[in-house]
Every structure is written in C-alpha cells, then in structure tokens.
Design an enzyme around this catalytic site. Structure first.
Site: not given
Ligand code: ARG
Length: 293
Positions: A96, A179, A275
């Site tokens: 990311r 998260h 998200c």
């Molecule tokens: N696939 C993403 C990750 O793992 C999902 C993020 C979801 N975002 C959140 N704020 N929970 O980073």
C-alpha cells in the site's frame, strides 16, 4: 454549499481488485474465479454507496484510482483529517505504500482549491493508517487511536501534536480486527459500538472509564464480522452493510436509521463503508470560533 452535511472522499473503483493478502479477510482466490463479474459488481456497489452518502446530504469528492494500487479504494487509510488539517498516512505494508504519493498529491490539490489548509507528514518509520486507525469522537472531543497490526504507538503523539487534541490509545490485539474501524464505531449520540475483545484488557478498561455503560453497545464477534461496525454516521443516519437483527434493533431503538448497502465485493478485501470514505469536514470545538467569524 448550503444544505451540505459535509464532504466525503471516495476513490474511484476502476482499479479495485483483490490480488494480495495483507489481512485475514482478503480472498484473492475468490476474486480470481471471476474477476470481470466481481469488478462489475464492485462498480455497482461503489455507486450505491456514493448515492447513499449523497442522500444524507454529503458531497462526494472522488480521488482518481491508480493501476497496481487496488486498496486505494479505501481512503479512510489515507490520512487523519480534522479542522481542515491533514496528517498523511504511512502504510505498514509495501503493497500500500505506493498510495502515499498519490494521496499526497490529491490533498495538495484540495489545498489549492481551498478545501483543506495544512498538510502534515509523519516521520519515516512511524506507521499510521489514517482515519481507519484514528476515530474522531465529537462528543468527547478526543481521538480514539489504535496501535497494533498497522499503526505504531509512536504515531499517537504526532496525532496529538498535529491536531492539539487528546488522543486515547487503544491496542488492537487480534489479526482479524486489524484496523480500529473494523470493530469500533463512535456515534453522534455519544454511543460507542464495539467488539471489546479486539482490544487489550487495558484498552477495554480505558473505554469503560470514558464511556458510561448506557453508551456502550457491545457487539459480538459475529456482528463485527459482518463489517456493519464499519459504518459512516451522519447525524442519525448510519450507512452500513447489513447488521444482524439484534444489532440493527438496538441501533434503531436508540434513534438511528440504518441505510443498508451491499458491499460484498469489498468485504473480499476486508473493508466496508467507513473504510471506503474519508470525511473532510470534521471540526473540533477548537475550530468553532474561527468558523463563526
Ligand atoms: N485491503 C485493505 C487493507 O488491508 C483493506 C483496508 C480497509 N480499510 C479500513 N480502514 N479498515 O489494507
């Protein structure tokens, strides 16, 4: 501008896919079974979410997507924003990190347009994944900030300093609720909906000390597992994936209206409505005098 309940950022879904695994919900194998159909479905779900947000009076600001950065579709992780001040995220996972310069350029363009005032950076090596791990509680005038799988504890003092606000640090202790926004939601009426075991015992005690029992709505693991705690709250409206009946009744009994959106193709990446959004308009009591001028 009149009549707007605020502004929310969403990222165009054009390059969304599930092609790696950085949280236990991610299902690249399910995605690869029929990527074309899932992509089309994701586009429809995204549009339905944008429409539900607009129906509550929010303006939706769309960030362009970028190839190779499928999780850009989750801008909650891009930054913490309060009082027109932006603290840009630093991502834990290399998958990311390419989002950082993209979102930086986006916020710089917002500053040029007068939608935000200041953009701040975290030091190298201090991870913080935006509003996904740092939830503004307008009633208490505090940030609930998480550390654990994604964000570093060291980020919390930078958040406190940048925004001149109190930060309550919560430790996330499971991989599934990686998260804070997956298991914790602060509502406009002061209630906190959460799954306590996602937090360390000390952090659970902190929540209990700051939130009176009548305002604590404890969800079960199964309820949190529907990602319905990952909700966008605007006044009495909750934009969320379908909560199980018990939770829905509890929220409705407290005067909230649940606007349900199906986000199944985004659950394959471990994300849902909160998200997929980032509020630009959150303002603390500190900002009120200036706003009134
Ligand atoms: N696939 C993403 C990750 O793992 C999902 C993020 C979801 N975002 C959140 N704020 N929970 O980073």
């Amino acid at each position: 501008m009149s009549g707007s309940a605020g502004t929310v950022v969403m990222t165009a879904p054009d390059h969304y896919e599930v092609c790696y695994t950085i949280n236990p919900w991610m299902r690249p194998e399910a995605w690869s079974r029929d990527p074309a159909a899932l992509k089309a479905e994701a586009g429809r779900e995204w549009t339905a979410l944008a429409q539900a947000l607009a129906a509550t009076g929010l303006d939706v600001e769309v960030v362009p997507a970028a190839p190779g950065l499928p999780d850009m579709v989750f801008p909650a992780n891009a930054a913490v924003v309060l009082d027109r001040r932006v603290l840009l995220a630093r991502f834990r996972h290399p998958e990311r990190r390419g989002e950082e310069p993209r979102f930086k350029a986006f916020f710089e363009s917002l500053a040029v347009r007068g939608l935000v005032d200041e953009i701040h950076l975290l030091p190298e090596g201090v991870f913080q994944e935006g509003a996904g791990d740092c939830i503004w509680d307008a009633n208490r005038q505090i940030f609930w900030a998480a550390h654990g799988p994604r964000s570093s504890l060291a980020s919390h003092r930078h958040i406190a300093r940048t925004f001149r606000q109190k930060v309550v640090s919560l430790e996330l202790v499971t991989e599934r609720f990686y998260h804070l926004d997956t298991c914790f939601c602060a509502l406009s009426g002061g209630e906190i909906v959460y799954w306590p075991p996602a937090l360390s015992p000390e952090s659970q005690a902190l929540v209990e000390a700051l939130v009176p029992p009548a305002q604590r709505i404890e969800a079960t693991a199964a309820e949190a597992g529907t990602f319905s705690l990952n909700a966008v709250n605007v006044g009495r409206e909750l934009i969320m994936t379908a909560p199980p009946t018990r939770l829905r009744r509890e929220l409705e009994a407290r005067g909230y209206r649940c606007r349900i959106v199906d986000l199944s193709s985004f659950l394959l990446s471990g994300g849902a409505s909160y998200c997929m959004t980032l509020r630009l308009d959150l303002a603390s009591a500190l900002a009120q005098p200036r706003a009134a001028e």
